[in-house]
Design a protein around this motif. Structure first.
Motif, PDB file in Angstrom:
ATOM      1  N   ILE A 253       0.861  -1.174   0.000  1.00  0.00           N
ATOM      2  CA  ILE A 253       0.000   0.000   0.000  1.00  0.00           C
ATOM      3  C   ILE A 253       0.901   1.229   0.000  1.00  0.00           C
ATOM      4  O   ILE A 253       1.840   1.319   0.799  1.00  0.00           O
ATOM      5  CB  ILE A 253      -0.922   0.035   1.231  1.00  0.00           C
ATOM      6  CG1 ILE A 253      -1.806  -1.223   1.275  1.00  0.00           C
ATOM      7  CG2 ILE A 253      -1.776   1.289   1.227  1.00  0.00           C
ATOM      8  CD1 ILE A 253      -2.816  -1.325   0.178  1.00  0.00           C
ATOM      9  N   HIS A 254       0.620   2.165  -0.888  1.00  0.00           N
ATOM     10  CA  HIS A 254       1.435   3.366  -1.029  1.00  0.00           C
ATOM     11  C   HIS A 254       0.607   4.613  -0.741  1.00  0.00           C
ATOM     12  O   HIS A 254      -0.630   4.606  -0.827  1.00  0.00           O
ATOM     13  CB  HIS A 254       1.984   3.483  -2.456  1.00  0.00           C
ATOM     14  CG  HIS A 254       2.950   2.409  -2.826  1.00  0.00           C
ATOM     15  ND1 HIS A 254       4.279   2.649  -3.074  1.00  0.00           N
ATOM     16  CD2 HIS A 254       2.787   1.067  -2.984  1.00  0.00           C
ATOM     17  CE1 HIS A 254       4.889   1.530  -3.386  1.00  0.00           C
ATOM     18  NE2 HIS A 254       3.995   0.542  -3.332  1.00  0.00           N
ATOM     19  N   ARG A 255       1.335   5.686  -0.456  1.00  0.00           N
ATOM     20  CA  ARG A 255       0.722   7.009  -0.307  1.00  0.00           C
ATOM     21  C   ARG A 255       1.657   8.020  -0.974  1.00  0.00           C
ATOM     22  O   ARG A 255       2.875   7.948  -0.853  1.00  0.00           O
ATOM     23  CB  ARG A 255       0.534   7.362   1.163  1.00  0.00           C
ATOM     24  CG  ARG A 255      -0.079   8.746   1.384  1.00  0.00           C
ATOM     25  CD  ARG A 255      -0.421   8.955   2.849  1.00  0.00           C
ATOM     26  NE  ARG A 255       0.762   9.037   3.691  1.00  0.00           N
ATOM     27  CZ  ARG A 255       0.743   8.958   5.031  1.00  0.00           C
ATOM     28  NH1 ARG A 255      -0.413   8.767   5.657  1.00  0.00           N
ATOM     29  NH2 ARG A 255       1.854   9.054   5.735  1.00  0.00           N
ATOM     30  N   LEU A 266       3.499   2.369   2.752  1.00  0.00           N
ATOM     31  CA  LEU A 266       2.915   2.288   4.090  1.00  0.00           C
ATOM     32  C   LEU A 266       2.913   0.862   4.632  1.00  0.00           C
ATOM     33  O   LEU A 266       3.182   0.655   5.813  1.00  0.00           O
ATOM     34  CB  LEU A 266       1.481   2.834   4.071  1.00  0.00           C
ATOM     35  CG  LEU A 266       1.292   4.289   3.645  1.00  0.00           C
ATOM     36  CD1 LEU A 266      -0.182   4.659   3.706  1.00  0.00           C
ATOM     37  CD2 LEU A 266       2.108   5.215   4.524  1.00  0.00           C
ATOM     38  N   VAL A 267       2.566  -0.107   3.774  1.00  0.00           N
ATOM     39  CA  VAL A 267       2.451  -1.498   4.211  1.00  0.00           C
ATOM     40  C   VAL A 267       3.047  -2.391   3.128  1.00  0.00           C
ATOM     41  O   VAL A 267       2.821  -2.166   1.936  1.00  0.00           O
ATOM     42  CB  VAL A 267       0.980  -1.901   4.453  1.00  0.00           C
ATOM     43  CG1 VAL A 267       0.904  -3.320   5.018  1.00  0.00           C
ATOM     44  CG2 VAL A 267       0.302  -0.928   5.406  1.00  0.00           C
ATOM     45  N   MET A 298      -6.456   0.390   8.319  1.00  0.00           N
ATOM     46  CA  MET A 298      -5.434   0.975   9.174  1.00  0.00           C
ATOM     47  C   MET A 298      -5.694   2.462   9.285  1.00  0.00           C
ATOM     48  O   MET A 298      -6.342   3.070   8.420  1.00  0.00           O
ATOM     49  CB  MET A 298      -4.039   0.736   8.607  1.00  0.00           C
ATOM     50  CG  MET A 298      -3.828   1.293   7.210  1.00  0.00           C
ATOM     51  SD  MET A 298      -2.126   1.110   6.625  1.00  0.00           S
ATOM     52  CE  MET A 298      -1.452   2.663   7.140  1.00  0.00           C
ATOM     53  N   ALA A 299      -5.226   3.063  10.375  1.00  0.00           N
ATOM     54  CA  ALA A 299      -5.289   4.508  10.511  1.00  0.00           C
ATOM     55  C   ALA A 299      -4.287   5.131   9.550  1.00  0.00           C
ATOM     56  O   ALA A 299      -3.179   4.615   9.363  1.00  0.00           O
ATOM     57  CB  ALA A 299      -4.992   4.933  11.940  1.00  0.00           C
ATOM     58  N   THR A 300      -4.657   6.223   8.917  1.00  0.00           N
ATOM     59  CA  THR A 300      -3.781   6.834   7.921  1.00  0.00           C
ATOM     60  C   THR A 300      -2.522   7.420   8.538  1.00  0.00           C
ATOM     61  O   THR A 300      -1.561   7.698   7.817  1.00  0.00           O
ATOM     62  CB  THR A 300      -4.535   7.928   7.154  1.00  0.00           C
ATOM     63  OG1 THR A 300      -5.085   8.873   8.091  1.00  0.00           O
ATOM     64  CG2 THR A 300      -5.658   7.336   6.331  1.00  0.00           C
ATOM     65  N   ASP A 301      -2.519   7.647   9.836  1.00  0.00           N
ATOM     66  CA  ASP A 301      -1.309   8.147  10.500  1.00  0.00           C
ATOM     67  C   ASP A 301      -0.557   7.025  11.215  1.00  0.00           C
ATOM     68  O   ASP A 301       0.267   7.268  12.086  1.00  0.00           O
ATOM     69  CB  ASP A 301      -1.660   9.252  11.487  1.00  0.00           C
ATOM     70  CG  ASP A 301      -2.654   8.805  12.552  1.00  0.00           C
ATOM     71  OD1 ASP A 301      -3.097   7.640  12.502  1.00  0.00           O
ATOM     72  OD2 ASP A 301      -2.991   9.620  13.428  1.00  0.00           O
ATOM     73  N   SER A 302      -0.852   5.773  10.873  1.00  0.00           N
ATOM     74  CA  SER A 302      -0.194   4.627  11.494  1.00  0.00           C
ATOM     75  C   SER A 302      -0.106   3.507  10.471  1.00  0.00           C
ATOM     76  O   SER A 302      -0.853   3.477   9.490  1.00  0.00           O
ATOM     77  CB  SER A 302      -0.981   4.155  12.721  1.00  0.00           C
ATOM     78  OG  SER A 302      -0.517   2.904  13.178  1.00  0.00           O
ATOM     79  N   ASN A 303       0.823   2.588  10.667  1.00  0.00           N
ATOM     80  CA  ASN A 303       0.903   1.423   9.780  1.00  0.00           C
ATOM     81  C   ASN A 303       0.434   0.155  10.492  1.00  0.00           C
ATOM     82  O   ASN A 303       0.789  -0.957  10.090  1.00  0.00           O
ATOM     83  CB  ASN A 303       2.328   1.244   9.249  1.00  0.00           C
ATOM     84  CG  ASN A 303       3.345   1.040  10.368  1.00  0.00           C
ATOM     85  OD1 ASN A 303       2.994   1.049  11.544  1.00  0.00           O
ATOM     86  ND2 ASN A 303       4.599   0.860   9.977  1.00  0.00           N
ATOM     87  N   HIS A 304      -0.354   0.337  11.538  1.00  0.00           N
ATOM     88  CA  HIS A 304      -0.884  -0.816  12.274  1.00  0.00           C
ATOM     89  C   HIS A 304      -2.086  -1.372  11.527  1.00  0.00           C
ATOM     90  O   HIS A 304      -3.098  -0.707  11.358  1.00  0.00           O
ATOM     91  CB  HIS A 304      -1.292  -0.410  13.691  1.00  0.00           C
ATOM     92  CG  HIS A 304      -1.929  -1.521  14.466  1.00  0.00           C
ATOM     93  ND1 HIS A 304      -1.243  -2.662  14.854  1.00  0.00           N
ATOM     94  CD2 HIS A 304      -3.206  -1.682  14.905  1.00  0.00           C
ATOM     95  CE1 HIS A 304      -2.057  -3.464  15.500  1.00  0.00           C
ATOM     96  NE2 HIS A 304      -3.257  -2.898  15.547  1.00  0.00           N
TER      97      HIS A 304
END
Length: 879
Positions: A253-255, A266-267, A298-304
């Motif tokens: 997953i990219h941003r 991101l992931v 996932m939260a956009t401010d986290s990679n959890h």
């Protein structure tokens, strides 16, 4: 037919240094697989009208070292392009042959430099310096694609990677063909990223592209080549300027930014992530992971990563219904459409009996769900309860294998991609009319999304100041003047906490000391202050009090505090302050100032037109209108020698000056003559929920003066405003109306204003006739007049129209019997106490829809409005 090159060479004997700014880097070919040693090159274009001599100029790649590679004797004519080539001179002719270029194409080989050509790799750039090592122009890119160049137009707008047949690009004829536009500078009109833009992924190209619909410009966004597989799902956070996309084959997953830059993984380690959906309110990103048989988020401010639902067959496309809290999905090889309640986690087969469902769009306001069906070649929809399945478009409308889907609610059009027709199609959302091919010539178009974007420029006094182009907080302008110079009509400027002065810009960081310097607004912009800014955890967070954005006229930074506004007029440290912090001309209501503190303006120069009026802001209509919207702003410690210590709003006849002021505070401003806070001259502002406290004017209108003329009657509107502790040595400490002024005041409170000659609260002069409804005038004092005249006094004027108001010393002669003279029972300020006779005593027939009281609470709390600016909360007086 191959394009022709037209290169105009104009011989001019001498060049001027000002022409440096007309040099633009228009193309960079990195990782070339061309003839000879390397074949990398970049193109420099002179867009000006003067020849530029590059002797002793130098350039470098992203290391940015001036003098590393130096030109010897190159000149570049007006309108000319020169190619800077990483080949020895002996290979130039062969290089031109492969590109089928004419002999007149200018090429500068690496042997003609002092120093060596730098190879151009991934995430690289070109930086050109003049003979004094000052940066002239630069271009950088974040991706590397073998044998394909990056392009810019003559305005420096990045066009992305070269595409065969677009912007003059074509392929070379060597064994390893390169795609580029050598010798051809794209001459496009500047295309701003505003309005609707359509983004889509192309799994076969592979790339992400967008169409800026307002100027019909298609761009290929830069994407990383390392590990790049097949982009599928896409989601956009327009507020924070982010694009999210899934690499199906790469398992990641990219941003990235809206222009494709600043790509971030991101992931990783996923199993074929396919489609995705975004909940921007909660900051949650969802995706379908096909081969892992699950849907994650996932939260956009986290990679959890969190698994939302697993043991799903092969989830492929997903959609969110945030109104009803539901998640929809289709499966890779299934005739069903499924959904799950996100609160209870209960899942169900929503629709069956279909063929192979692909993308889904839910429109809860219409009560509809739309989907594309790959095998039946249809676009279909149904009610949210699953009833009334409709065929909107089918094979007879040109469909073959539809995949991605998007609904534009505003235009009632539906868009879809088709991997067989290799195009984006669109039609009416109800299936009426004829479907059309909207974009063709694609490879494998997959998911798509449309966003309505505003162009945002960022300003932050604490930004690093490197590569400042206003495109992000990291690249924010450090000076507001630079952002205003770069802005176009319709843009938004966001200002971080800090102090900004009109005489400062990038060229003059310490200021010029020019008292006529001003933040000039001559086009429609939205300017917002109070952002946390660069270096903060969330730079887009706003708090206009704790993160104040201050526009200051104190050029020397030496203003001394005063306890009384009248002392501002003589305080010596203000002598060098600018005349007007802001000026506005030819502005419509699309101009918005929001969340700013404006201070330190000192309009005290009689020798300059309007130089003694409008210290904080001068709004002077030289066009048909100057009607900006000013909200959540604080005007403090501004002065004018004549009129309008803070604001002068001046219209004339059909040149209107009818601005809107909302939720603003005017405190401690002073005028040597009239209008301590505001002077309205032939202007009809709409003022709502504003506070005027501690302002001073020597000859009337301590806070506000409204004036018309024999030729132009005026009628400003004031709603839910407080006028307190304002002073004047004559009349109308709170407000002065006249001549020919017919202002309307609703739910306003005048308290503790002080005048020497009557009408301390409100004074009306020379054929003015204000209307007052639900107003309180109490505790306003003058010298020698009776109590009622201290609250409101009219001379050579028509009797004011007063209803449902509370007036100290009310004799019964003002207005009708709906008024009262009882103590309003205030808390020492403007708030009502629970035993106030003003509770539920206002005009029961008034229209208060959409209004708030002075503190932002409901204007009507218990069925009937209170008198005054404050609406008492939590108490019902009853009958």
């Amino acid at each position: 037919m191959r394009k022709q090159f037209y290169i105009i060479i104009i011989l001019i004997l001498c060049a001027v240094s000002s022409a440096q700014t007309d040099l633009v880097i228009t193309e960079i070919m990195s990782e070339s697989d061309h003839v000879g040693v390397d074949g990398d090159w970049w193109e420099l274009t002179n867009t000006g009208s003067e020849v530029v001599v590059l002797t002793d100029y130098s350039w470098d790649d992203s290391h940015r070292i001036p003098g590393n590679v130096t030109f010897t004797s190159l000149s570049i004519g007006a309108g000319e392009s020169v190619i800077i080539l990483d080949e020895p001179a002996a290979n130039v002719d062969a290089w031109k042959t492969v590109w089928e270029l004419g002999s007149d194409t200018r090429v500068w080989a690496h042997e003609q430099f002092v120093g060596n050509f730098h190879g151009l790799g991934g995430s690289d750039g070109v930086y050109l310096y003049d003979s004094n090592d000052a940066l002239v122009t630069s271009a950088n890119y974040s991706s590397r694609t073998d044998r394909v160049s990056n392009e810019w137009d003559k305005f420096g707008t990045f066009l992305g990677l070269s595409v065969m047949g677009e912007n003059g690009a074509y392929r070379s004829t060597d064994a390893h063909a390169n795609t580029a536009s050598p010798g051809y500078a794209v001459d496009l009109e500047p295309c701003r990223l505003i309005g609707p833009s359509l983004y889509w992924t192309d799994k076969d190209a592979p790339q992400i592209q967008r169409l800026i619909m307002d100027c019909n410009q298609t761009e290929s966004l830069t994407t990383p080549s390392s590990g790049f597989g097949s982009p599928r799902g896409i989601a956009i956070d327009a507020i924070n300027g982010r694009v999210y996309w899934a690499d199906f084959n790469g398992g990641s997953i990219h941003r990235c930014s809206l222009d494709g830059s600043h790509d971030q993984v991101l992931v990783t380690g996923l199993e074929t992530p396919a489609d995705m959906a975004l909940d921007t309110d909660m900051g949650l990103l969802y995706w379908a992971e096909t081969d892992a048989h699950r849907i994650c988020r996932m939260a956009t401010d986290s990679n959890h990563l969190e698994v939302v639902i697993d043991q799903v067959s092969e989830p492929y496309y997903i959609a969110l219904d945030l109104v009803h809290g539901q998640l929809y999905w289709s499966e890779f090889n299934s005739p069903t459409l499924n959904r799950m309640d996100l609160m209870s986690n209960e899942a169900e087969v929503y629709l069956t009996g279909l063929d192979r469902v692909r993308d889904i769009v839910v429109e809860p306001e219409q009560g509809k769900v739309y989907w594309a069906d790959r095998d039946s070649s249809k676009i279909q929809r149904a009610n949210l309860d699953g009833t009334e399945i409709e065929d909107l478009f089918n094979a007879s409308d040109g469909l073959d294998r539809p995949h991605g889907l998007w609904l534009d609610v505003e235009t009632n059009q539906i868009y879809w991609t088709d991997t067989r027709t290799q195009a984006v199609h669109r039609g009416c959302a109800d299936g009426s009319g004829v479907a059309e091919v909207f974009i063709d010539g694609l490879d494998g178009p997959w998911a798509l999304v449309m966003v309505n974007l505003e162009n945002i420029l960022y300003v932050d006094a604490n930004a690093p100041g490197l590569e400042s182009d206003g495109s992000s907080w990291a690249k924010a302008y450090r000076y507001l003047q630079d952002a205003l110079a770069a802005a176009s009509p319709g843009d938004t400027i966001r200002i971080a906490q800090g102090t900004y002065r009109p005489d400062c810009d990038q060229s003059h960081p310490s200021g010029t000391g020019d008292r006529t310097a001003t933040f000039a607004l001559d086009q429609d912009l939205v300017i917002q202050g109070g952002y946390a800014g660069y270096g903060q955890t969330d730079p887009n967070q706003r708090d206009t009090v704790n993160w104040a954005s201050v526009l200051s006229g104190d050029l020397a930074g030496n203003d001394q505090p005063v306890s009384d506004a009248r002392d501002l007029l003589t305080e010596p440290a203000r002598s060098e302050n600018c005349l007007h912090v802001l000026t506005g001309q030819c502005l419509t209501s699309d101009t918005v100032l929001d969340g700013l503190t404006i201070t330190g303006g000192n309009a005290n120069d009689y020798d300059i037109l309007y130089g003694s009026r409008g210290g904080a802001m001068l709004n002077h209509s030289i066009c048909t209108e100057v009607n900006p919207v000013i909200r959540n702003c604080h005007f403090i410690n501004n002065t004018a020698l004549e009129l309008g210590g803070a604001l002068l709003n001046s219209g004339h006849g059909d040149r209107q000056c009818n601005l809107t002021l909302a939720y603003c505070q005017f405190s401690n401003n002073a005028a040597g003559q009239q209008g301590g806070a505001i002077f309205n001259n032939e202007a009809d502002p709409n003022v709502m929920n504003c506070r005027f406290d501690g302002n001073y004017a020597a000859f009337g209108g301590g806070a506000v003066l409204n004036s018309g003329s024999d030729q132009f009657e005026t009628g400003a509107v004031f709603r839910n405003c407080v006028f307190a502790n304002n002073t004047t040595t004559t009349t109308g400490a709170g407000m002065y109306n006249g001549p020919e002024n017919h202002s309307v005041l609703t739910n306003c409170t005048f308290i503790h204003n002080d005048a020497n000659e009557g009408g301390a609260g409100l004074y009306n002069w020379e054929m003015s006739q204000p209307t007052l409804v639900n107003c309180i005038l109490w505790g306003n004092e003058d010298d020698g007049w009776d109590i009622e005249a201290g609250q409101i006094l009219s001379e050579m004027s028509l009797d004011p129209l007063i209803t449902y108001s509370c007036i100290e010393g009310w004799s019964g002669s003002l207005g009708d019997e709906s008024n009262i003279g009882d103590d309003p029972r205030l808390d020492g300020g403007y708030h009502l106490l629970t035993d106030s006779p003003c509770i539920d005593a206002g005009d029961p027939n008034g229209d208060y829809s959409g209004q708030k009281d002075i503190d932002g609470g409901d204007r009507v709390e218990h069925g009937r409005v209170d008198i005054g600016a404050d609406e008492l909360t939590g108490h019902f007086r009853g009958e």
